[in-house]
Design a protein around this motif. Sequence first.
Motif, PDB file in Angstrom:
ATOM      1  N   VAL A 156     -12.204  13.430 -70.308  1.00 25.04           N
ATOM      2  CA  VAL A 156     -10.937  12.907 -69.765  1.00 25.04           C
ATOM      3  C   VAL A 156     -10.522  13.778 -68.582  1.00 25.04           C
ATOM      4  N   PRO A 157     -10.149  13.189 -67.450  1.00 26.50           N
ATOM      5  CA  PRO A 157      -9.793  13.970 -66.258  1.00 26.50           C
ATOM      6  C   PRO A 157      -8.698  15.000 -66.554  1.00 26.50           C
ATOM      7  N   SER A 158      -8.958  16.236 -66.188  1.00 27.48           N
ATOM      8  CA  SER A 158      -7.991  17.314 -66.434  1.00 27.48           C
ATOM      9  C   SER A 158      -6.701  17.095 -65.640  1.00 27.48           C
ATOM     10  N   LYS A 159      -6.802  16.395 -64.516  1.00 31.74           N
ATOM     11  CA  LYS A 159      -5.609  16.125 -63.707  1.00 31.74           C
ATOM     12  C   LYS A 159      -4.589  15.308 -64.484  1.00 31.74           C
ATOM     13  N   VAL A 160      -5.053  14.305 -65.188  1.00 36.77           N
ATOM     14  CA  VAL A 160      -4.164  13.452 -65.987  1.00 36.77           C
ATOM     15  C   VAL A 160      -3.494  14.264 -67.086  1.00 36.77           C
ATOM     16  N   LEU A 161      -4.280  15.097 -67.753  1.00 34.87           N
ATOM     17  CA  LEU A 161      -3.759  15.897 -68.851  1.00 34.87           C
ATOM     18  C   LEU A 161      -2.750  16.941 -68.360  1.00 34.87           C
ATOM     19  N   LEU A 162      -3.024  17.537 -67.203  1.00 31.03           N
ATOM     20  CA  LEU A 162      -2.088  18.505 -66.637  1.00 31.03           C
ATOM     21  C   LEU A 162      -0.762  17.845 -66.257  1.00 31.03           C
ATOM     22  N   LEU A 163      -0.840  16.659 -65.674  1.00 33.95           N
ATOM     23  CA  LEU A 163       0.382  15.930 -65.322  1.00 33.95           C
ATOM     24  C   LEU A 163       1.208  15.602 -66.569  1.00 33.95           C
ATOM     25  N   LEU A 164       0.526  15.233 -67.641  1.00 35.03           N
ATOM     26  CA  LEU A 164       1.208  14.931 -68.900  1.00 35.03           C
ATOM     27  C   LEU A 164       1.931  16.168 -69.439  1.00 35.03           C
ATOM     28  N   SER A 165       1.235  17.313 -69.411  1.00 35.30           N
ATOM     29  CA  SER A 165       1.834  18.536 -69.949  1.00 35.30           C
ATOM     30  C   SER A 165       3.024  19.006 -69.104  1.00 35.30           C
ATOM     31  N   ILE A 169       4.407  19.090 -60.689  1.00 37.22           N
ATOM     32  CA  ILE A 169       3.880  17.735 -60.885  1.00 37.22           C
ATOM     33  C   ILE A 169       3.459  17.137 -59.540  1.00 37.22           C
ATOM     34  N   ILE A 170       4.298  17.278 -58.537  1.00 33.56           N
ATOM     35  CA  ILE A 170       3.979  16.774 -57.191  1.00 33.56           C
ATOM     36  C   ILE A 170       2.762  17.504 -56.628  1.00 33.56           C
ATOM     37  N   TRP A 171       2.717  18.821 -56.821  1.00 40.77           N
ATOM     38  CA  TRP A 171       1.600  19.647 -56.328  1.00 40.77           C
ATOM     39  C   TRP A 171       0.282  19.173 -56.929  1.00 40.77           C
ATOM     40  N   ILE A 172       0.265  18.963 -58.263  1.00 38.92           N
ATOM     41  CA  ILE A 172      -0.960  18.512 -58.941  1.00 38.92           C
ATOM     42  C   ILE A 172      -1.358  17.120 -58.449  1.00 38.92           C
ATOM     43  N   ALA A 173      -0.385  16.244 -58.341  1.00 39.30           N
ATOM     44  CA  ALA A 173      -0.674  14.860 -57.965  1.00 39.30           C
ATOM     45  C   ALA A 173      -1.343  14.749 -56.601  1.00 39.30           C
ATOM     46  N   PHE A 174      -0.964  15.601 -55.645  1.00 41.05           N
ATOM     47  CA  PHE A 174      -1.465  15.461 -54.276  1.00 41.05           C
ATOM     48  C   PHE A 174      -2.577  16.447 -53.904  1.00 41.05           C
ATOM     49  N   LEU A 175      -2.653  17.596 -54.578  1.00 42.29           N
ATOM     50  CA  LEU A 175      -3.579  18.640 -54.133  1.00 42.29           C
ATOM     51  C   LEU A 175      -4.677  19.009 -55.122  1.00 42.29           C
ATOM     52  N   PHE A 176      -4.468  18.717 -56.383  1.00 43.13           N
ATOM     53  CA  PHE A 176      -5.440  19.170 -57.382  1.00 43.13           C
ATOM     54  C   PHE A 176      -6.616  18.223 -57.490  1.00 43.13           C
ATOM     55  N   GLN A 177      -7.823  18.789 -57.404  1.00 40.02           N
ATOM     56  CA  GLN A 177      -9.045  18.007 -57.542  1.00 40.02           C
ATOM     57  C   GLN A 177     -10.045  18.802 -58.373  1.00 40.02           C
ATOM     58  N   GLN A 192     -10.298  25.078 -54.328  1.00 38.32           N
ATOM     59  CA  GLN A 192      -9.236  24.794 -55.291  1.00 38.32           C
ATOM     60  C   GLN A 192      -8.593  26.072 -55.824  1.00 38.32           C
ATOM     61  N   THR A 193      -9.096  27.238 -55.429  1.00 38.01           N
ATOM     62  CA  THR A 193      -8.553  28.491 -55.948  1.00 38.01           C
ATOM     63  C   THR A 193      -7.062  28.648 -55.657  1.00 38.01           C
ATOM     64  N   PRO A 194      -6.596  28.475 -54.404  1.00 35.74           N
ATOM     65  CA  PRO A 194      -5.149  28.602 -54.175  1.00 35.74           C
ATOM     66  C   PRO A 194      -4.334  27.534 -54.883  1.00 35.74           C
ATOM     67  N   PHE A 216      -4.054  28.744 -58.387  1.00 36.71           N
ATOM     68  CA  PHE A 216      -3.114  29.859 -58.412  1.00 36.71           C
ATOM     69  C   PHE A 216      -1.679  29.335 -58.483  1.00 36.71           C
ATOM     70  N   ALA A 217      -1.381  28.351 -57.644  1.00 40.42           N
ATOM     71  CA  ALA A 217      -0.028  27.799 -57.601  1.00 40.42           C
ATOM     72  C   ALA A 217       0.324  27.084 -58.901  1.00 40.42           C
ATOM     73  N   ILE A 218      -0.599  26.258 -59.408  1.00 39.22           N
ATOM     74  CA  ILE A 218      -0.349  25.533 -60.654  1.00 39.22           C
ATOM     75  C   ILE A 218      -0.118  26.513 -61.804  1.00 39.22           C
ATOM     76  N   ASN A 219      -1.012  27.492 -61.916  1.00 37.37           N
ATOM     77  CA  ASN A 219      -0.936  28.476 -62.991  1.00 37.37           C
ATOM     78  C   ASN A 219       0.356  29.287 -62.917  1.00 37.37           C
ATOM     79  N   GLY A 220       0.643  29.809 -61.732  1.00 32.72           N
ATOM     80  CA  GLY A 220       1.813  30.666 -61.575  1.00 32.72           C
ATOM     81  C   GLY A 220       3.126  29.930 -61.732  1.00 32.72           C
ATOM     82  N   LEU A 221       3.252  28.767 -61.084  1.00 32.67           N
ATOM     83  CA  LEU A 221       4.517  28.039 -61.136  1.00 32.67           C
ATOM     84  C   LEU A 221       4.781  27.421 -62.510  1.00 32.67           C
TER      85      LEU A 221
END
Length: 391
Positions: free
Chosen positions: A68-77, A176-184, A5-7, A10-15
């Motif tokens: 609470v799943p961090s994925k849901v919270l990240l998508l919300l933010s 948002i698309i990146w998190i939805a499909f790649l973040f785990q 999940q490192t790359p 990186f993408a989520i953080n940077g973008l």
Amino acid sequence: MFKSQTPVLFAINGLTALAFSFIMPIMSLFLVSELHTEPALIGLYTSLTALMTIVVSQKLTGLIDKGVPSKVLLLLSLAGIFSAAIMFSLASEFWHAIVIGCLLMPVASSSIPLILTVIRRYADSTGKNSAKLNSQMRSAVSFLWIFGPPLAFLSVDQFGFDNNFYISAAIAGFVIIWIAFLFQMPVVEADKVKNKPKVKLPTAVWFLGIVILIANIANSTYINAMPLFITHELGLSKSFPGILLGITAAVEIPAMLLAVGWAQRFGKSQVIRFGFVAGAAFYLGMYFNTSINIFLALQILNGLFFGIFVGLGITIMQDFSPTAVGKASAFYTNAMLVGTMIGTSTMGVISQYFGFKAPLLLCLGAIICSFIGLILFDAYIANQQRKVQCA
């Protein structure tokens, strides 16, 4: 797609930071030049937004500690960033900015402590060096900020503010698309979360939070005052502030990466002290300088200061609260927000009556106070360690 999940992180953080780079640096200029707001009211916008962000981010990061799943919270933010950018493009009055700042920006800004928390948990779960990973993640942010603010100010100069906000919304939509499909991320078991006792932040974290708050008064004052100082008092183009921020970001990258090694050799606190000294020299130089070439060269000192400050600040705070990483990350972000609130509010008042150059003296005073505060913090920690050894 990625075994690690490192790359992805990186993408989520940077973008995410890139999306913010098309909003945050130009906000003071947007309020004054586009919405025709008096400089003193910049502080009102920042204060209300920061106070709401503190409440919202504390709640959202606390939900991670509760399972609470961090994925849901990240998508919300990220949805908050997207919505805020679109609404800013439609704003035509100061009160419009206030409403957006109070309702949407707090959710958007919560992405920062959420990502910091996720990064630390990922480091702990994979056995990675948290200081090194934090610095690497932050260096990715700085790399993208080499291009973000310069493009933002250039976009404002050539096409206006609306185009800027559309770019930010587009980037947020992509993340948002990146998190939805790649973040785990592994889900925390509910039973463990329910039985987990509440942990209070240690006194050392509160002490360090004050130091971080004061240091960010200096940084936030500069970021908000500099574009107005450069364009309104020196008469330079609206693209020039972006160039200065881009050079600073370029210097931040090696500063952050090198700071990890320096911290292992000399200690985190000592390296942060050096960064504060560089910051003091920078603000002093910016105040007395009138040469464009020297303005450009001075950004090296600013890059050293901020690269060390953000590269090690979050890590040292998390180190002192290992059982409540989410709470410590939110506290760090909130300390930065309160610093921004105080710095920007004071900057607006000072600029109203003394011009846009005068706030640089506030920057200098704040960074000197933070240096003294860090010395006192080190003395407090040494005293606590002596008490433990005597016991």
